[in-house]
Design a protein around this motif. Sequence first.
Motif, PDB file in Angstrom:
ATOM      1  N   UNK A  33       0.860  -1.093  -0.107  1.00  0.00           N
ATOM      2  CA  UNK A  33      -0.188   0.177   0.008  1.00  0.00           C
ATOM      3  C   UNK A  33       0.936   1.140  -0.029  1.00  0.00           C
ATOM      4  N   UNK A  34       0.390   2.323  -0.444  1.00  0.00           N
ATOM      5  CA  UNK A  34       1.105   3.683  -0.294  1.00  0.00           C
ATOM      6  C   UNK A  34       1.911   3.971   0.896  1.00  0.00           C
ATOM      7  N   UNK A  35       1.346   3.713   2.274  1.00  0.00           N
ATOM      8  CA  UNK A  35       1.774   4.108   3.206  1.00  0.00           C
ATOM      9  C   UNK A  35       2.293   2.844   4.092  1.00  0.00           C
ATOM     10  N   UNK A  36       2.154   1.610   3.642  1.00  0.00           N
ATOM     11  CA  UNK A  36       2.523   0.587   4.435  1.00  0.00           C
ATOM     12  C   UNK A  36       2.455  -0.931   3.393  1.00  0.00           C
ATOM     13  N   UNK A  37       3.126  -1.911   4.108  1.00  0.00           N
ATOM     14  CA  UNK A  37       3.296  -2.877   3.424  1.00  0.00           C
ATOM     15  C   UNK A  37       2.765  -4.325   4.524  1.00  0.00           C
ATOM     16  N   UNK A  38       2.114  -5.204   3.964  1.00  0.00           N
ATOM     17  CA  UNK A  38       1.368  -6.233   4.559  1.00  0.00           C
ATOM     18  C   UNK A  38       1.998  -7.515   4.238  1.00  0.00           C
ATOM     19  N   UNK A  55       3.813  -3.351   8.338  1.00  0.00           N
ATOM     20  CA  UNK A  55       5.105  -2.439   8.304  1.00  0.00           C
ATOM     21  C   UNK A  55       4.684  -1.210   7.561  1.00  0.00           C
ATOM     22  N   UNK A  56       4.769  -0.256   8.454  1.00  0.00           N
ATOM     23  CA  UNK A  56       4.255   1.218   7.978  1.00  0.00           C
ATOM     24  C   UNK A  56       5.597   1.797   7.329  1.00  0.00           C
ATOM     25  N   UNK A  57       5.114   2.937   6.721  1.00  0.00           N
ATOM     26  CA  UNK A  57       6.425   3.629   6.099  1.00  0.00           C
ATOM     27  C   UNK A  57       7.214   4.147   7.218  1.00  0.00           C
ATOM     28  N   UNK A  58       6.816   4.446   8.293  1.00  0.00           N
ATOM     29  CA  UNK A  58       7.549   4.847   9.364  1.00  0.00           C
ATOM     30  C   UNK A  58       8.727   3.992   9.730  1.00  0.00           C
ATOM     31  N   UNK A  59       8.172   2.550   9.978  1.00  0.00           N
ATOM     32  CA  UNK A  59       8.923   1.640  10.372  1.00  0.00           C
ATOM     33  C   UNK A  59      10.089   1.256   9.419  1.00  0.00           C
ATOM     34  N   UNK A  60       9.631   1.369   7.979  1.00  0.00           N
ATOM     35  CA  UNK A  60      10.568   1.164   7.018  1.00  0.00           C
ATOM     36  C   UNK A  60      11.770   2.318   7.161  1.00  0.00           C
ATOM     37  N   UNK A  66      18.669   2.546  10.520  1.00  0.00           N
ATOM     38  CA  UNK A  66      19.815   1.741  11.300  1.00  0.00           C
ATOM     39  C   UNK A  66      20.877   1.346  10.237  1.00  0.00           C
ATOM     40  N   UNK A  67      20.478   1.345   8.947  1.00  0.00           N
ATOM     41  CA  UNK A  67      21.571   0.940   8.181  1.00  0.00           C
ATOM     42  C   UNK A  67      22.557   2.184   8.194  1.00  0.00           C
ATOM     43  N   UNK A  68      23.725   1.847   7.642  1.00  0.00           N
ATOM     44  CA  UNK A  68      25.077   2.479   7.826  1.00  0.00           C
ATOM     45  C   UNK A  68      24.647   3.824   6.725  1.00  0.00           C
ATOM     46  N   UNK A  69      24.669   4.991   7.359  1.00  0.00           N
ATOM     47  CA  UNK A  69      24.270   6.003   6.339  1.00  0.00           C
ATOM     48  C   UNK A  69      25.478   7.146   6.092  1.00  0.00           C
ATOM     49  N   UNK A  70      25.439   7.716   4.949  1.00  0.00           N
ATOM     50  CA  UNK A  70      26.395   8.447   4.657  1.00  0.00           C
ATOM     51  C   UNK A  70      26.319   9.835   5.057  1.00  0.00           C
TER      52      UNK A  70
END
Length: 82
Positions: A33-38, A55-60, A66-70
């Motif tokens: 879905x636009x704002x979440x995945x089931x 899994x909402x967009x916020x959780x994603x 949490x992944x290493x970011x630049x």
Amino acid sequence: MSQQQFENFTASSLYCEKCKAAMPVRERLLLILPDKEIYDYLCTGCGSSVGQREVTAGEKMMAQARAPRRPRRRAPGQRIQL
Ligand SMILES: [Zn+2]
């Protein structure tokens, strides 16, 4: 020496009514879905659905954070000040 690593195996165990036991489950993307995945959880024993997870967009975004970011402040080579 362990050759098998379980990092990719994120599925947990859920109680399956058919198997009458807590069974390891398989995660399957059910709906986007636009704002979440089931996600659907399937019992690995009998293949029936034993649960769902949203899994909402916020959780994603949190998962991505949490992944290493630049560092994004400086974009090397983009701007040269004289
Ligand atoms: Zn089952």
